[in-house]
Design a protein around this motif. Structure first.
Motif, mmCIF file in Angstrom:
data_model
loop_
_atom_site.group_PDB
_atom_site.id
_atom_site.type_symbol
_atom_site.label_atom_id
_atom_site.label_comp_id
_atom_site.label_asym_id
_atom_site.label_seq_id
_atom_site.Cartn_x
_atom_site.Cartn_y
_atom_site.Cartn_z
ATOM 1 N N GLY A 123 5.298 3.365 -6.371
ATOM 2 C CA GLY A 123 4.773 3.344 -5.013
ATOM 3 C C GLY A 123 4.522 4.734 -4.471
ATOM 4 N N LEU A 124 5.429 5.649 -4.740
ATOM 5 C CA LEU A 124 5.231 7.029 -4.282
ATOM 6 C C LEU A 124 4.033 7.668 -4.969
ATOM 7 C CD1 LEU A 124 8.963 8.238 -4.237
ATOM 8 C CD2 LEU A 124 7.550 7.540 -2.289
ATOM 9 N N VAL A 145 4.161 -1.478 -2.797
ATOM 10 C CA VAL A 145 3.330 -1.402 -1.594
ATOM 11 C C VAL A 145 4.087 -0.752 -0.441
ATOM 12 C CG1 VAL A 145 2.334 -2.835 0.238
ATOM 13 C CG2 VAL A 145 1.750 -3.283 -2.135
ATOM 14 N N SER A 146 5.343 -1.105 -0.271
ATOM 15 C CA SER A 146 6.118 -0.563 0.844
ATOM 16 C C SER A 146 6.286 0.944 0.742
ATOM 17 C CB SER A 146 7.484 -1.250 0.919
ATOM 18 O OG SER A 146 8.245 -0.979 -0.243
ATOM 19 N N THR A 147 6.597 1.449 -0.436
ATOM 20 C CA THR A 147 6.794 2.896 -0.575
ATOM 21 C C THR A 147 5.474 3.656 -0.502
ATOM 22 O OG1 THR A 147 6.825 2.582 -2.990
ATOM 23 C CG2 THR A 147 8.946 2.733 -1.875
ATOM 24 N N SER A 148 4.404 3.068 -1.025
ATOM 25 C CA SER A 148 3.108 3.773 -0.978
ATOM 26 C C SER A 148 2.605 3.897 0.456
ATOM 27 C CB SER A 148 2.072 3.041 -1.840
ATOM 28 O OG SER A 148 1.713 1.804 -1.267
ATOM 29 N N THR A 149 2.705 2.830 1.238
ATOM 30 C CA THR A 149 2.234 2.892 2.621
ATOM 31 C C THR A 149 3.130 3.795 3.469
ATOM 32 O OG1 THR A 149 3.448 0.832 3.046
ATOM 33 C CG2 THR A 149 1.092 0.656 2.614
ATOM 34 N N ALA A 150 4.430 3.783 3.188
ATOM 35 C CA ALA A 150 5.335 4.659 3.941
ATOM 36 C C ALA A 150 4.987 6.124 3.718
ATOM 37 C CB ALA A 150 6.785 4.387 3.538
#
Length: 428
Positions: free
Chosen positions: A128-129, A298-303
């Motif tokens: 995600g990162l 998805v959560s880490t990429s958007t964050a």
């Protein structure tokens, strides 16, 4: 005209997506309908959401994601009053898609991803990162090419029509070596999702696709960014998965699962829509068994991406045009009220004496009637005044014309009413 430009771009091989133009066309149609039936306010926005939901559903065969996309991205709230009509419109769009195309999923996975739960989840956090960084590179590349091309056009007085022509020529040269960058790119995305590609091929294609998309969008050709983000994400995810599964073969599942998660992670970061993008990925592939991996990525990429740009590609575009939608209603509402519509005229019952107005004007304190409260509110704070002269400055040698005064209390009252109305709509 926008739809026609996108049709020409995609039909002639431009490296962009079809979903953005579909959503834009739906919004234009909704606006026309609102004008015809004289719909305003909440009703007009709900109809806009219905149009977008139907368009997304018809384009993707994804009714759940279409409804949530309209709520999450377009209306930017989940009010109950909007839910029912938007869901009905989304279902209608899906019915039309399935009558025309048979209801098949866009991508078919040859094998289901197998996730070694708990042990493998940290890898999807890292993915995600990585995908968040890839999404930021994609967005910033588009803006950089757009700014650079605009500077060159202005410096050399290049005709506007030559800009997309030059972009198309450059894309054609790139496509001689990398024909995969032509068009929407779903064929390449399918290859990545089925693992029919080597790691170095995926990395190179992802980099070239980013450049091609930046040239297409920066060259002011038509199309959107969602499909390209799916392709770039699937390639980045596949490359990451091939490396991860080779380093830790005993605790790893399928590399194609990483491609699926990467596809959702980059797209969610670009759109700024983690909920609806996650559901779009599920509905595009029909694979509901790998939801946890996709959600984590998805959560880490958007964050990460939301900290490096203004929430998303579209909100960053608006920020570049001085529309502060990404900062919430407390920011963009100030831009909606012109000083001329809030000021007190000279004949107002509680007007400021003319001598006091001229004294403030001679001290250099005044505001233009066409300015907005976004400009006025900081002036109240900086000058510690309760009112500002509203003045129209004439040509050289012409005396300024006093139109009235803008009072701090009037501005606050108008702003508070707008905030209350927005809150009422979002919680109704």
């Amino acid at each position: 005209a926008s739809a026609a430009a996108s049709l020409i771009t995609l039909g002639s091989g431009g490296s962009s997506g079809r979903e953005g133009p579909v959503v834009h066309l739906a919004a234009v149609i909704a606006t026309k309908v609102n004008d015809l039936i004289d719909a305003r306010g909440i009703t007009a926005r709900d109809l806009l959401g219905c149009a977008v939901a139907a368009a997304v559903s018809a384009s993707f065969n994804a009714p759940i994601a279409g409804a949530l996309f309209a709520l999450e991205v377009v209306l930017r709230h989940f009010a109950v009053h909007a839910f029912a009509p938007i869901v009905i419109a989304s279902a209608a769009g899906t019915v039309i898609n399935r009558l025309q195309f048979g209801g098949v999923t866009e991508f078919t996975l040859e094998r289901q991803g197998v996730l070694s739960f708990y042990v493998e989840l940290p890898a999807f956090l890292i993915l995600g990162l990585v995908c968040g960084a890839v999404a930021v590179i994609l967005m910033r590349a588009i803006f950089w090419v757009d700014d650079t091309a605009e500077r060159w056009r202005a410096r050399w007085n290049i005709p506007p029509w030559l800009r997309p022509a030059a972009a198309g020529a450059i894309l054609g040269v790139i496509a001689l070596g990398f024909p995969q960058i032509i068009g929407v790119g779903y064929e390449t995305t399918s290859l990545a999702l089925t693992g029919k590609m080597l790691a170095h091929e995926a990395v190179v294609l992802a980099a070239v696709k980013v450049a091609a998309v930046a040239i297409t969008m920066g060259g002011r050709m038509g199309g959107g960014v969602f499909s390209p983000s799916l392709m770039v994400g699937s390639l980045a995810g596949l490359a990451f998965g091939l490396i991860a599964t080779s380093v830790f073969p005993d605790v790893s599942g399928s590399e194609t699962l990483y491609a699926l998660a990467g596809m959702g992670a980059v797209a969610a970061a670009v759109l700024g829509a983690p909920i609806s993008t996650t559901l779009i990925v599920f509905e595009l592939t029909g694979d509901w068994q790998t939801g946890l991996a996709v959600m984590v990525a998805v959560s880490t990429s958007t964050a990460l991406a939301s900290r490096l740009v203004d929430r998303s590609f579209f909100l960053t575009q608006l920020e570049r045009r001085k529309v502060h939608l990404s900062k919430g209603p407390q920011a963009y509402l100030l831009c909606m009220f012109r000083v001329a519509n809030v000021m007190r005229p000279p004949d107002h019952a509680r007007a400021v004496p003319t001598d006091d107005v001229w004294e403030a004007l001679e001290a250099g304190i005044f505001i233009d009637p066409n300015a907005t409260l976004e400009t006025a509110m900081p002036m109240f704070q900086d000058t510690a005044r309760m009112w500002l002269p509203v003045v129209r400055i004439g040509d050289s040698g012409e005396a300024p014309k006093i139109l009235g005064t803008l009072h701090h209390v009037d501005a606050l009252q108008r702003y508070n009413k707008a905030l209350a109305a927005t809150a009422a709509e979002e919680h109704s």
